[in-house]
Motif scaffolding. Structure first.
Motif, PDB file in Angstrom:
ATOM      1  N   ALA A 135       0.832  -1.205   0.000  1.00 41.98           N
ATOM      2  CA  ALA A 135       0.000   0.000   0.000  1.00 41.98           C
ATOM      3  C   ALA A 135       0.864   1.252   0.000  1.00 41.98           C
ATOM      4  CB  ALA A 135      -0.936  -0.005   1.202  1.00 41.98           C
ATOM      5  N   ALA A 136       1.933   1.242   0.776  1.00 40.38           N
ATOM      6  CA  ALA A 136       2.820   2.406   0.852  1.00 40.38           C
ATOM      7  C   ALA A 136       3.556   2.639  -0.466  1.00 40.38           C
ATOM      8  CB  ALA A 136       3.818   2.221   1.993  1.00 40.38           C
ATOM      9  N   SER A 137       3.801   1.568  -1.222  1.00 38.29           N
ATOM     10  CA  SER A 137       4.506   1.730  -2.498  1.00 38.29           C
ATOM     11  C   SER A 137       3.562   2.117  -3.634  1.00 38.29           C
ATOM     12  CB  SER A 137       5.234   0.428  -2.859  1.00 38.29           C
ATOM     13  OG  SER A 137       4.294  -0.591  -3.144  1.00 38.29           O
ATOM     14  N   ALA A 150      -4.386   2.142   8.342  1.00 41.31           N
ATOM     15  CA  ALA A 150      -3.837   3.122   9.284  1.00 41.31           C
ATOM     16  C   ALA A 150      -2.317   3.033   9.343  1.00 41.31           C
ATOM     17  CB  ALA A 150      -4.441   2.907  10.672  1.00 41.31           C
ATOM     18  N   ALA A 151      -1.780   1.813   9.326  1.00 42.89           N
ATOM     19  CA  ALA A 151      -0.326   1.657   9.363  1.00 42.89           C
ATOM     20  C   ALA A 151       0.320   2.236   8.109  1.00 42.89           C
ATOM     21  CB  ALA A 151       0.037   0.180   9.513  1.00 42.89           C
ATOM     22  N   LEU A 156       3.439   6.594   5.499  1.00 44.09           N
ATOM     23  CA  LEU A 156       3.586   7.619   4.467  1.00 44.09           C
ATOM     24  C   LEU A 156       3.587   9.028   5.070  1.00 44.09           C
ATOM     25  CD1 LEU A 156       1.342   6.052   1.712  1.00 44.09           C
ATOM     26  CD2 LEU A 156       3.830   6.212   1.732  1.00 44.09           C
ATOM     27  N   THR A 157       2.906   9.210   6.191  1.00 39.84           N
ATOM     28  CA  THR A 157       2.928  10.503   6.875  1.00 39.84           C
ATOM     29  C   THR A 157       4.342  10.808   7.362  1.00 39.84           C
ATOM     30  OG1 THR A 157       0.624  10.281   7.554  1.00 39.84           O
ATOM     31  CG2 THR A 157       1.974  11.822   8.801  1.00 39.84           C
ATOM     32  N   ILE A 180      -7.540   9.331   9.940  1.00 37.68           N
ATOM     33  CA  ILE A 180      -6.530   8.456  10.541  1.00 37.68           C
ATOM     34  C   ILE A 180      -5.423   9.300  11.169  1.00 37.68           C
ATOM     35  CG2 ILE A 180      -4.720   6.768  10.015  1.00 37.68           C
ATOM     36  CD1 ILE A 180      -6.660   5.629   7.872  1.00 37.68           C
ATOM     37  N   ARG A 181      -4.995  10.339  10.462  1.00 36.20           N
ATOM     38  CA  ARG A 181      -3.948  11.207  11.009  1.00 36.20           C
ATOM     39  C   ARG A 181      -4.436  11.947  12.253  1.00 36.20           C
ATOM     40  NH1 ARG A 181      -0.991  14.105   5.985  1.00 36.20           N
ATOM     41  NH2 ARG A 181       0.407  14.758   7.639  1.00 36.20           N
TER      42      ARG A 181
END
Length: 188
Positions: A135-137, A150-151, A156-157, A180-181
């Protein structure tokens, strides 16, 4: 078999011949007459401005007995007048029903601050690290659990990305990322 056709009359209001609807009026005249509050002098002419609804006076108390005044008068989505306290009760009941529906059959416990906490949705042991990395990529799997989402948002945050960029990568709405943030800020 009954005959469902209406008898043909000459309307007492407009003088046209048509099916009888009631009180000696054709269907359009009867509809106007009924809509305008059944005036004694018959239906108004076509194109007449509709009658205005009479403003209802604000009651002194709400349905639970709380005093209603300018400082605490609220309305619900149907236009029902409520005091501020009753409005909060209605919103709280809605949130409780939504939470119960969303977490039906889950492991829900009370948190230290009194709120309910769903360990099924938020469990760290249920997070698939590979799904978070994908997901992050920018290539998320077809289904991310809320904890995995959320992770990925938090990862990414940490890289300094905006809500819109994060939402595009994990394929969700920017408001989801913002929520989420925000939860992470309040929990920290």
């Amino acid at each position: 078999m009954a005959n469902n056709t209406r008898r043909t009359i000459t309307c007492t209001s407009c003088g046209k011949t048509g099916p009888h609807h009631g009180h000696g009026y054709c269907t359009p005249c009867y509809s106007r007459w009924h809509y305008h509050g059944r005036p004694a002098d018959g239906p108004p002419a076509p194109g007449t401005i509709p009658r205005q609804a009479k403003p209802q006076p604000v009651p002194e108390f709400c349905h639970r007995g709380h005093r209603l005044d300018d400082t605490n008068l609220r309305y619900d989505c149907r236009g029902v007048r409520l005091c501020h306290s009753c409005r909060l009760d209605v919103e709280r009941a809605y949130r409780n029903r939504r939470f119960a529906k969303q977490h039906n059959g889950h492991d829900v416990i009370p948190a230290a601050d009194g709120r309910r906490y769903c360990r099924t949705c938020r469990s760290a042991s249920d997070i698939d690290e590979m799904a978070v990395e994908r997901a992050a990529s920018g290539d998320p799997p077809a289904r991310l659990t809320p904890a995995e989402r959320a992770a990925a948002v938090l990862q990414l945050t940490g890289k300094g990305l905006t809500n819109e960029v994060i939402a595009q990568r994990i394929r969700c709405h920017p408001r989801t990322v913002s929520a989420i943030r925000q939860r992470n800020r309040t929990a920290a």
